[in-house]
Design an enzyme around this catalytic site. Structure first.
Site: not given
Length: 314
Positions: A168, A15, A170-171, A164-166, A132, A289
């Site tokens: 995303t 991002i 994690a949250n 979807a990275g870390p 997103c 997203n």
């Protein structure tokens, strides 16, 4: 030459790096001042250095030590909800008056969807870009709310697992909670619900969103027109945002019960199907997203910067 304010980005992942590329390519009142990360080997920091952007892998503490920090007026935070709380407190102590645009679900500041309420918070010290899914779907809920009272709104955001990275992942809980609250506070629904789906399909699919609303009975043509106008408004900063098919309507004549809503409801069910294709400035086109988040954040920052520059010139 158009006057510009310098911005720092915290988070050198997907991002943050995509946002950096957008600012470098399209910034009108905002220009890059620094990119901040915690991984010295990240591609984002390496790219920033190649492009002549100040960079540090020592987090916000490292940012405060950079000579460029004295010229920073805006900070984008693309880390995580938990990290943002500490980043906001640290930066506000180091530089009172600094503005933060939060791309995490931390929601310290007011929720901001540029086409719905973006102009309302241009003087806020910290604005939250929701999620997103929120950026993609809340404009649609607001479009229906502009025509009829919305009793319930439910959104389903389906994104490619690879996008979807870390942060995303994690949250996820914060995603659903923050989006649901913003559906109510900004979208205008009495009750909101949000669901996120990480789609593992290969090849990866672009972001798709489904919006369901249950409202008072209303003119279907008026709702469809309101939705179409809102889509065009979002497209001014997210080119790949579009309706997947025509808006669908169902009349609910027999009262139904919805979890969280006290009374059984009749009304008009509106179904809106969207897809969001990314601009591929840094990320693949399927990562709509992430693109809608960075695009919305930049639009918000540009309006903030324009207002700040006008105040300085006055």
């Amino acid at each position: 030459m158009t006057a510009k304010l310098k911005a720092a980005i915290i988070g050198s992942g997907n991002i943050g790096t995509d946002l950096m590329m957008k600012i470098l390519r399209h910034g009108q009142h905002v220009e890059m001042g620094a990119l901040v990360g915690i991984d010295a080997a990240s591609d984002g920091l390496a790219r920033a250095q190649r492009l002549g952007v100040a960079a540090t892998h020592e987090g916000v503490e490292g940012l405060a030590r950079l000579p460029a920090f004295r010229d920073i007026d805006l900070v984008f935070d693309a880390t995580s909800a938990g990290a943002h709380v500490g980043n906001d407190a640290f930066l506000r102590e180091k530089k009172p008056g600094i503005r933060l645009i939060d791309l995490t679900p931390a929601a310290i500041g007011p929720y901001c969807i540029p086409v719905v309420n973006g102009e309302a918070h241009l003087d806020a010290a910290n604005v939250n870009m929701v999620t997103c899914g929120g950026q993609a779907t809340i404009p649609m809920v607001a479009a229906v709310s502009a025509v009829a009272r919305v009793h319930y709104a439910e959104i389903v955001a389906s994104i490619a697992s690879k996008s979807a990275g870390p942060g995303t992942r994690a949250n996820i809980d914060e995603f659903t909670e923050t989006t649901a609250k913003a559906i109510e506070q900004i979208g205008g629904a009495a009750k909101g619900k949000a669901i996120i789906v990480l789609n593992p399909a290969e090849p990866p699919l672009i972001m798709r969103d489904t919006v369901y609303t249950l409202s008072d009975f209303a003119d279907e043509a008026a709702i469809a027109a309101s939705v179409a106008a809102m889509v065009e408004a979002v497209q001014t900063y997210v080119l790949g945002y579009r309706l997947k098919q025509a808006v669908q309507f169902d009349r609910i004549e027999k009262p139904i019960r919805i979890p969280g809503v006290a009374d059984a409801i009749t009304g008009l069910k509106t179904s809106i199907f969207l897809e969001v294709e990314g601009a591929a400035h840094y990320l693949p086109a399927y990562a709509g997203n992430l693109d809608i988040m960075t695009s919305a954040a930049l639009r918000t920052a540009e309006r903030m910067a324009e207002r700040m520059l006008l105040a300085k010139a006055a």
